[in-house]
Motif scaffolding. Structure first.
Motif, PDB file in Angstrom:
ATOM      1  N   VAL A   1       0.848  -1.207   0.000  1.00  0.00           N
ATOM      2  CA  VAL A   1       0.000   0.000   0.000  1.00  0.00           C
ATOM      3  C   VAL A   1       0.884   1.258   0.000  1.00  0.00           C
ATOM      4  CG1 VAL A   1      -1.647   1.338   1.408  1.00  0.00           C
ATOM      5  CG2 VAL A   1      -1.999  -1.128   1.080  1.00  0.00           C
ATOM      6  N   GLY A   2       1.876   1.276   0.887  1.00  0.00           N
ATOM      7  CA  GLY A   2       2.748   2.457   0.985  1.00  0.00           C
ATOM      8  C   GLY A   2       3.582   2.664  -0.265  1.00  0.00           C
ATOM      9  N   LEU A   3       4.166   1.584  -0.771  1.00  0.00           N
ATOM     10  CA  LEU A   3       5.049   1.697  -1.943  1.00  0.00           C
ATOM     11  C   LEU A   3       4.279   2.075  -3.205  1.00  0.00           C
ATOM     12  CD1 LEU A   3       7.285  -1.353  -1.061  1.00  0.00           C
ATOM     13  CD2 LEU A   3       8.136   0.994  -1.382  1.00  0.00           C
ATOM     14  N   LYS A   4       3.055   1.560  -3.317  1.00  0.00           N
ATOM     15  CA  LYS A   4       2.257   1.889  -4.518  1.00  0.00           C
ATOM     16  C   LYS A   4       1.995   3.388  -4.607  1.00  0.00           C
ATOM     17  CE  LYS A   4      -0.332  -2.259  -5.689  1.00  0.00           C
ATOM     18  NZ  LYS A   4      -1.619  -2.929  -5.565  1.00  0.00           N
ATOM     19  N   ARG A   5       1.909   4.050  -3.463  1.00  0.00           N
ATOM     20  CA  ARG A   5       1.702   5.499  -3.482  1.00  0.00           C
ATOM     21  C   ARG A   5       2.890   6.207  -4.134  1.00  0.00           C
ATOM     22  NH1 ARG A   5      -0.007   7.395   2.488  1.00  0.00           N
ATOM     23  NH2 ARG A   5       0.434   9.421   1.544  1.00  0.00           N
ATOM     24  N   LEU A   6       4.068   5.585  -4.070  1.00  0.00           N
ATOM     25  CA  LEU A   6       5.266   6.232  -4.611  1.00  0.00           C
ATOM     26  C   LEU A   6       5.592   5.829  -6.048  1.00  0.00           C
ATOM     27  CD1 LEU A   6       7.376   6.172  -1.370  1.00  0.00           C
ATOM     28  CD2 LEU A   6       6.995   8.206  -2.785  1.00  0.00           C
ATOM     29  N   MET A   7       4.912   4.811  -6.565  1.00  0.00           N
ATOM     30  CA  MET A   7       5.284   4.332  -7.905  1.00  0.00           C
ATOM     31  C   MET A   7       5.068   5.370  -8.999  1.00  0.00           C
ATOM     32  SD  MET A   7       6.980   1.593  -7.675  1.00  0.00           S
ATOM     33  CE  MET A   7       7.639   2.173  -6.116  1.00  0.00           C
ATOM     34  N   PRO A   8       4.005   6.205  -8.950  1.00  0.00           N
ATOM     35  CA  PRO A   8       3.901   7.230 -10.009  1.00  0.00           C
ATOM     36  C   PRO A   8       5.119   8.154 -10.035  1.00  0.00           C
ATOM     37  CG  PRO A   8       1.810   7.006  -8.830  1.00  0.00           C
ATOM     38  CD  PRO A   8       2.824   6.193  -8.068  1.00  0.00           C
ATOM     39  N   THR A   9       5.623   8.528  -8.853  1.00  0.00           N
ATOM     40  CA  THR A   9       6.817   9.396  -8.797  1.00  0.00           C
ATOM     41  C   THR A   9       8.045   8.633  -9.288  1.00  0.00           C
ATOM     42  OG1 THR A   9       5.849  10.480  -6.877  1.00  0.00           O
ATOM     43  CG2 THR A   9       8.189  10.864  -7.246  1.00  0.00           C
ATOM     44  N   ALA A  10       8.195   7.394  -8.804  1.00  0.00           N
ATOM     45  CA  ALA A  10       9.351   6.586  -9.210  1.00  0.00           C
ATOM     46  C   ALA A  10       9.341   6.384 -10.729  1.00  0.00           C
ATOM     47  CB  ALA A  10       9.322   5.245  -8.485  1.00  0.00           C
ATOM     48  N   GLU A  11       8.146   6.133 -11.277  1.00  0.00           N
ATOM     49  CA  GLU A  11       8.053   5.897 -12.732  1.00  0.00           C
ATOM     50  C   GLU A  11       8.323   7.186 -13.509  1.00  0.00           C
ATOM     51  OE1 GLU A  11       4.206   4.023 -12.929  1.00  0.00           O
ATOM     52  OE2 GLU A  11       5.006   2.202 -11.986  1.00  0.00           O
ATOM     53  N   LYS A  12       7.768   8.297 -13.001  1.00  0.00           N
ATOM     54  CA  LYS A  12       7.976   9.585 -13.687  1.00  0.00           C
ATOM     55  C   LYS A  12       9.463   9.928 -13.768  1.00  0.00           C
ATOM     56  CE  LYS A  12       7.077  14.500 -13.060  1.00  0.00           C
ATOM     57  NZ  LYS A  12       6.565  15.496 -12.145  1.00  0.00           N
ATOM     58  N   TYR A  13      10.181   9.727 -12.664  1.00  0.00           N
ATOM     59  CA  TYR A  13      11.601  10.103 -12.617  1.00  0.00           C
ATOM     60  C   TYR A  13      12.546   8.965 -13.007  1.00  0.00           C
ATOM     61  CZ  TYR A  13      10.291  14.542 -10.559  1.00  0.00           C
ATOM     62  OH  TYR A  13       9.757  15.796 -10.358  1.00  0.00           O
TER      63      TYR A  13
END
Ligand SMILES: O=C(O)C(=O)CO
Length: 296
Positions: free
Chosen positions: A156-168
């Motif tokens: 749940v926590g990591l999925k919140r960060l995947m859009p940022t990780a994918e963007k960068y």
């Protein structure tokens, strides 16, 4: 050590040879030139990195110079303040740190998610701007939590960060650590659990750091595990077992065989030395570790 000291002896011999003698050059300058020449002799199948914390008595500038001579491409587990020094020496940081709340407080605790998301959202763009493509993260300790619940919470926590990780284009990499000797109660202590988390997160921007030292302690079966789970692994750390010292014949792991297995998986990432040198000449130990892992 035998290998490292014989290399040093060979360097002195090369440095003393007519080919390298130029008017006014000192022996140490010639040793340095020879070292540079030998440093470039690495075979190129393994990208070599080293964790700075294992050499805490060596100032970063000096360590960069020594790392270059050995042939390392990266010094890691360093944050934004240290990256300019690496750049000065043409070194990369294969596994940056600088975000999160440390090993014990990680993504398995939903109460920390807002703080963790904020922290990684701040640092991921800095990682990308520096030209790096990974950042370390941790599960946190169990504190009585089941593996199933911890896995669900981490996802749940990591999925919140995947859009940022994918963007960068920055991969968040969770380290597998032993919970027996060094990090009692740490949750991400088995490769299968980490791989299940990768499946749950469902993004190429979340992977595992397979620490060979830690995983030998927890589960052994290192080569078979690497062969089975390599699609989920984007980084490796080394260390001698038992003791976490030099990776030479004084410990139980067969590092050249492990490195060959890693190369055979098609791995293009980095292998970082993360042992605590026992010997006084810590840089000779590092040189030796790199060469043990430098398989054809
Ligand atoms: O702290 C440790 O034990 C680690 O392996 C960090 O990379």
């Amino acid at each position: 050590m035998k290998q490292a000291s014989s290399r040093r002896a060979a360097l002195k011999k090369i440095a003393g040879s007519a080919a390298l003698v130029t008017v006014g050059s000192t022996l140490s300058a010639r040793v340095a030139a020879a070292e540079q020449a030998m440093g470039t002799e690495l075979k190129g199948k393994i990208n070599h990195s080293v964790c700075k914390w294992c050499y805490d008595k060596v100032p970063l500038d000096q360590f960069c110079q020594e790392a270059k001579k050995i042939g390392l491409k990266s010094i890691e587990l360093l944050g934004p303040k240290e990256w300019p020094t690496l750049k000065k020496y043409g070194l990369t940081c294969a596994m940056p740190n600088g975000a999160g709340k440390g090993i014990e407080q990680g993504f398995n605790d939903p109460k920390l998610h807002d703080e963790l998301v904020k922290s990684y959202e701040e640092v991921i763009p800095l990682v990308a701007a520096a030209g790096y493509n990974q950042i370390i993260c941790f599960s946190g300790n169990r504190r009585g939590m089941s593996d199933e619940e911890g896995l669900k919470n981490c996802a749940v926590g990591l999925k919140r960060l995947m859009p940022t990780a994918e963007k960068y284009k920055v991969t968040m990499v969770m380290e597998l650590l032993n919970s027996k000797v060094n990090h009692k109660d740490y949750m991400c202590d088995h490769t299968a659990w980490g791989a299940a988390l990768c499946q749950q997160v469902g993004s190429e921007r979340f992977k595992l750091l397979y620490d060979i030292y830690h995983m030998q302690i927890m589960e052994g079966d290192v080569i078979a595990t690497i062969k089975k789970f390599h699609p989920y692994i984007s980084h490796y750390h080394t260390g001698g077992v038992p003791g976490r010292n030099e990776i030479d014949e004084t410990q139980e792991l067969n590092y050249p065989a492990i490195m060959k297995a890693i190369v055979e998986t098609g791995f293009k990432g980095f292998v970082a030395q993360e042992f605590i040198p026992k010997r006084t000449d810590v840089l000779a130990s590092l040189d030796q570790g790199v060469r043990i892992c430098d398989v054809a």
